[in-house]
Scaffold this active site. Structure first.
Site, PDB file in Angstrom:
ATOM      1  N   ASP A 135      56.975 125.832  34.041  1.00 31.85           N
ATOM      2  CA  ASP A 135      56.284 124.745  34.727  1.00 31.85           C
ATOM      3  C   ASP A 135      54.823 125.129  34.912  1.00 31.85           C
ATOM      4  OD1 ASP A 135      56.246 122.206  35.881  1.00 31.85           O
ATOM      5  OD2 ASP A 135      56.436 123.019  37.894  1.00 31.85           O
ATOM      6  N   HIS A 142      46.247 117.188  42.058  1.00 30.57           N
ATOM      7  CA  HIS A 142      47.354 117.777  42.813  1.00 30.57           C
ATOM      8  C   HIS A 142      46.959 119.156  43.321  1.00 30.57           C
ATOM      9  CE1 HIS A 142      51.391 119.025  43.951  1.00 30.57           C
ATOM     10  NE2 HIS A 142      51.290 120.070  43.136  1.00 30.57           N
ATOM     11  N   ARG A 151      43.786 125.665  52.309  1.00 33.82           N
ATOM     12  CA  ARG A 151      42.475 126.304  52.223  1.00 33.82           C
ATOM     13  C   ARG A 151      41.422 125.206  52.187  1.00 33.82           C
ATOM     14  NH1 ARG A 151      45.713 128.283  48.393  1.00 33.82           N
ATOM     15  NH2 ARG A 151      44.644 127.019  46.811  1.00 33.82           N
ATOM     16  N   GLU A 209      55.953 114.613  36.920  1.00 35.31           N
ATOM     17  CA  GLU A 209      55.458 115.421  35.814  1.00 35.31           C
ATOM     18  C   GLU A 209      55.890 114.840  34.470  1.00 35.31           C
ATOM     19  OE1 GLU A 209      56.118 119.614  36.023  1.00 35.31           O
ATOM     20  OE2 GLU A 209      56.366 119.634  38.206  1.00 35.31           O
ATOM     21  N   TYR A 252      56.741 132.054  48.748  1.00 34.69           N
ATOM     22  CA  TYR A 252      55.992 132.082  47.486  1.00 34.69           C
ATOM     23  C   TYR A 252      55.028 133.262  47.373  1.00 34.69           C
ATOM     24  CZ  TYR A 252      51.408 130.451  49.153  1.00 34.69           C
ATOM     25  OH  TYR A 252      50.183 130.342  49.753  1.00 34.69           O
ATOM     26  N   LYS A 261      62.308 126.034  44.208  1.00 33.58           N
ATOM     27  CA  LYS A 261      62.183 125.251  42.987  1.00 33.58           C
ATOM     28  C   LYS A 261      63.434 125.298  42.113  1.00 33.58           C
ATOM     29  CE  LYS A 261      57.630 124.159  42.935  1.00 33.58           C
ATOM     30  NZ  LYS A 261      57.036 122.850  42.615  1.00 33.58           N
ATOM     31  N   SER A 265      65.901 120.496  38.749  1.00 30.82           N
ATOM     32  CA  SER A 265      64.827 119.704  38.146  1.00 30.82           C
ATOM     33  C   SER A 265      65.521 118.597  37.364  1.00 30.82           C
ATOM     34  CB  SER A 265      63.958 120.544  37.209  1.00 30.82           C
ATOM     35  OG  SER A 265      63.319 121.594  37.902  1.00 30.82           O
ATOM     36  N   THR A 368      52.609 118.665  38.652  1.00 32.77           N
ATOM     37  CA  THR A 368      52.437 117.345  39.258  1.00 32.77           C
ATOM     38  C   THR A 368      51.128 116.699  38.813  1.00 32.77           C
ATOM     39  OG1 THR A 368      53.639 118.161  41.182  1.00 32.77           O
ATOM     40  CG2 THR A 368      52.447 116.097  41.436  1.00 32.77           C
TER      41      THR A 368
END
EC number: 3.7.1.2
Length: 435
Positions: A135, A142, A151, A209, A252, A261, A265, A368
């Protein structure tokens, strides 16, 4: 790469009446997939209007000869890997012959009618055995939208404009459209909590996607040059890369997505060929002033001229409340593939630049694809600003993240004046409660 031929002629009609004016599968599309009925198991087929044409029956007839017959035989099995491995020449030849056979002036209508099955009556399967799945993260809006949530002063990390960012996903949990998805369990940690807790994800999300199917592979240690990348791309589908945002936020760092994830999918079941999408090729948008130029191994003048696509992407949500009131699914996003910062060829070239080998049937996700506006957001995380601003639905419901019973539907359309509109078919799935 951008070859327009007689198979794109908008004046041509099909003797399969439902194909004429069909929003997804007119004569000019002819995507490949795998279907089964109560009478037989999975086998290759081609979508035409509301029907599927049985390729094994066509291959066994006298209507095909030589390389075209061999291509149809390769596409007739329970998976399409052997067909994908044949590459563009075989794919184009079979497409051209099928176009002739299904066109309204075909002399073979009576021979082919018994080989047609209504899509409503068949089961659609994954079109190929997926060996590996990667991916990417090429939707720049995105990346900016998500980056701003964490951030605000520096939403994009320094490497984003130099390298197509990606991660390796889990191929075993890729599901065909229509398969329900169960809410995942995992660890998450709230901002005020002293320690993480284990339980159902409370921030389940979808991701809009494109999927990219790999055709011929490459040998280990031999990169695919960007000018040859198109030779290795067999087709496209829709992809919903489900994401558990609360699990993702905790796990993550430092290695990236994992349990947030890999639980599921969902992809649309038809492989839309590069040939069918030729009318919807586009020039890659010029990078903003000040952005770095791609490094030489990621640059091709031809790819920049026609390596992008102009495809309309749509997200709809059908909630229990909408269904109870007999209200249709509600559109919550309308985006476009023009918002991809990197092209598909650049993804392929980068993925193999270290010598990594592809195999026929491997799948890539674009990441995305969002636009700059809230109504163009390809995930609910963006559309709700991290859950702070709810989406209001006509049923009176609101959504900050997905709830049990929600059905997510993705669609895509290629529109261009002077050509027939085509689509990918739907990518849909309903959220089930956690076990």
């Amino acid at each position: 790469m951008n070859k327009i031929d007689e198979t794109h002629d908008p004046a041509r009609q099909s003797w399969v009446v439902s194909a004429n004016g069909h929003s997804d599968f007119p004569l000019q599309n002819l995507p490949f997939g795998i279907f089964s009925t109560e009478q037989f198991g999975p086998r290759g087929g081609v979508a035409i209007g509301d029907h599927v044409l049985d390729l094994s029956g066509v291959a066994a007839s006298s209507l095909l000869t030589g390389d075209v017959k061999a291509a149809a035989e390769a596409a007739s099995g329970p998976v399409l890997n052997d067909f994908l491995a044949l590459g563009a020449h075989a794919r184009r030849a079979l497409r051209g012959r099928l176009f002739e056979l299904l066109a309204s002036d075909s002399a073979h209508q009576e021979a082919l009618k018994p080989l047609l099955y209504r899509q409503f009556d068949v089961e659609l399967h994954l079109p190929a055995r997926i060996g590996d799945y990667t991916d990417f993260y090429v939707g720049i809006h995105h990346a900016m939208n998500v980056g701003r949530l964490f951030r605000p002063d520096n939403p994009l990390l320094p490497n984003y404009k130099y390298v197509p960012i990606g991660y390796h996903g889990r191929s075993s949990s890729i599901l065909p459209s229509g398969t329900n998805v169960r809410r995942p369990l995992g660890q998450s940690k709230g901002p005020e909590a002293e320690a993480p807790a284990f339980g159902p994800s409370q921030k389940l999300d979808y991701e809009l996607e494109l999927g990219v199917w790999i055709g011929p592979g490459n040998d280990l240690g031999k990169p695919i040059a960007i000018d040859r990348a198109a030779d290795h791309i067999a087709g496209f589908c829709l992809l919903n890369d489900w994401s558990a945002r609360d699990l993702q936020a905790w796990e993550y760092q430092p290695l990236g997505p994992f349990l947030a994830k890999n639980f599921a999918s969902t992809i649309s079941p038809w492989i839309i060929t590069p040939e069918a999408l030729a009318p919807f090729r586009a020039t890659q948008p010029v990078r903003p002033t000040g952005d770095p130029a791609p490094l030489p191994h990621l640059w091709s003048d031809k790819d920049q001229a026609e390596g992008s696509f102009d495809l309309e992407l749509e997200v709809l949500l059908h909630t229990p409340g909408l269904k109870q009131r007999d209200m249709p699914a509600h559109r919550i996003a309308l985006s476009n593939t023009r918002y991809m910062y990197w092209t598909v060829a650049q993804m392929v070239a980068h993925h193999t630049s270290n010598g990594c080998n592809f195999q026929p049937g491997d799948l890539l996700g674009t990441g995305t694809i969002s636009g700059p506006g809230r109504e163009e957001c390809g995930s609910i995380l963006e559309a709700t600003s991290g859950g702070r601003v709810p989406i209001l639905l006509p049923s009176g419901e609101e959504r900050r993240f997905l709830e049990d019973g929600d059905e997510v539907i993705l669609r895509v359309r290629g529109h261009r004046e002077g050509y027939t509109t085509i689509g990918f078919g739907e990518c849909r799935s309903t959220v089930l409660p956690a076990m």
